[in-house]
Enzyme design. Structure first.
Site, PDB file in Angstrom:
ATOM      1  N   ASN A  30       4.038   4.479  -3.440  1.00 36.25           N
ATOM      2  CA  ASN A  30       4.137   5.928  -3.234  1.00 36.25           C
ATOM      3  C   ASN A  30       5.326   6.507  -4.197  1.00 36.25           C
ATOM      4  O   ASN A  30       6.232   5.825  -4.262  1.00 36.25           O
ATOM      5  CB  ASN A  30       4.265   6.672  -1.869  1.00 36.25           C
ATOM      6  N   HIS A  52       9.529   0.927  -3.783  1.00 33.92           N
ATOM      7  CA  HIS A  52       9.079  -0.081  -2.963  1.00 33.92           C
ATOM      8  C   HIS A  52       7.373  -0.189  -3.018  1.00 33.92           C
ATOM      9  O   HIS A  52       6.999   0.855  -3.394  1.00 33.92           O
ATOM     10  CB  HIS A  52       9.393  -0.024  -1.597  1.00 33.92           C
ATOM     11  N   VAL A  91      10.995   6.612   1.550  1.00 32.77           N
ATOM     12  CA  VAL A  91      12.312   6.038   1.237  1.00 32.77           C
ATOM     13  C   VAL A  91      12.673   6.363  -0.296  1.00 32.77           C
ATOM     14  O   VAL A  91      11.743   5.880  -0.986  1.00 32.77           O
ATOM     15  CB  VAL A  91      12.235   4.758   1.639  1.00 32.77           C
ATOM     16  N   HIS A 147       4.487  -1.592  -1.272  1.00 31.43           N
ATOM     17  CA  HIS A 147       3.623  -2.069   0.093  1.00 31.43           C
ATOM     18  C   HIS A 147       2.772  -3.210  -0.428  1.00 31.43           C
ATOM     19  O   HIS A 147       1.960  -2.987  -1.198  1.00 31.43           O
ATOM     20  CB  HIS A 147       2.844  -0.982   0.706  1.00 31.43           C
ATOM     21  N   ILE A 199       8.735  -2.842   9.233  1.00 28.90           N
ATOM     22  CA  ILE A 199       8.936  -2.883  10.701  1.00 28.90           C
ATOM     23  C   ILE A 199       7.905  -2.112  11.682  1.00 28.90           C
ATOM     24  O   ILE A 199       7.958  -2.144  12.598  1.00 28.90           O
ATOM     25  CB  ILE A 199      10.601  -2.223  11.004  1.00 28.90           C
TER      26      ILE A 199
END
Length: 125
Positions: free
Chosen positions: A97, A110, A106, A112, A40
């Site tokens: 990360n 995940h 978060v 990126h 986002i």
């Protein structure tokens, strides 16, 4: 806010809510093991997040607790997203990360995927 990647999984995190359908996303890819969607707040012309569907805080947590199928499925999903977007030839960057020093925001693993322009050096010297 950075995440301590050694903490237990918190199912109230934003990615858990996206996986449950409580928060919408602009989906790029989904299979049994992973979900990929546009960030986002993109940091490059192409900025996609790829997350495993399991409850894993970090790469360390995932590699220690994920099943063979979950690990293979997630890694294959990342590759599929890059190939489907035709990013292999021009190139792309993957970033995952883990923990406070890396500024993980978060508490759900995940990756990126950045692309769409020359990205420059990985770290500022």
């Amino acid at each position: 806010m950075s995440v301590d990647a050694t903490q237990p999984y918190d199912d109230r995190n934003i990615f858990a809510k996206i996986l449950r359908g409580e928060i919408p996303c602009r989906k790029v890819y989904e299979d049994d093991f992973a979900l990929a969607f546009h960030d986002i707040n993109p940091q490059a012309p192409m900025h996609v997040l790829v997350i495993p569907k399991g409850a894993f805080v970090s790469w360390d947590d995932f590699s220690a607790k994920g099943t063979e199928a979950e690990i293979a499925g997630f890694v294959r999903a990342v590759g599929t997203v890059a190939r489907d977007a035709r990013l292999v030839a021009p190139g792309y960057r993957l970033l995952a990360n883990a923990g406070t020093d890396s500024h993980q925001e978060v508490p759900h693993l995940h990756v990126h995927l950045f692309a769409g322009r020359p990205l420059g050096p990985m770290l500022v010297r």
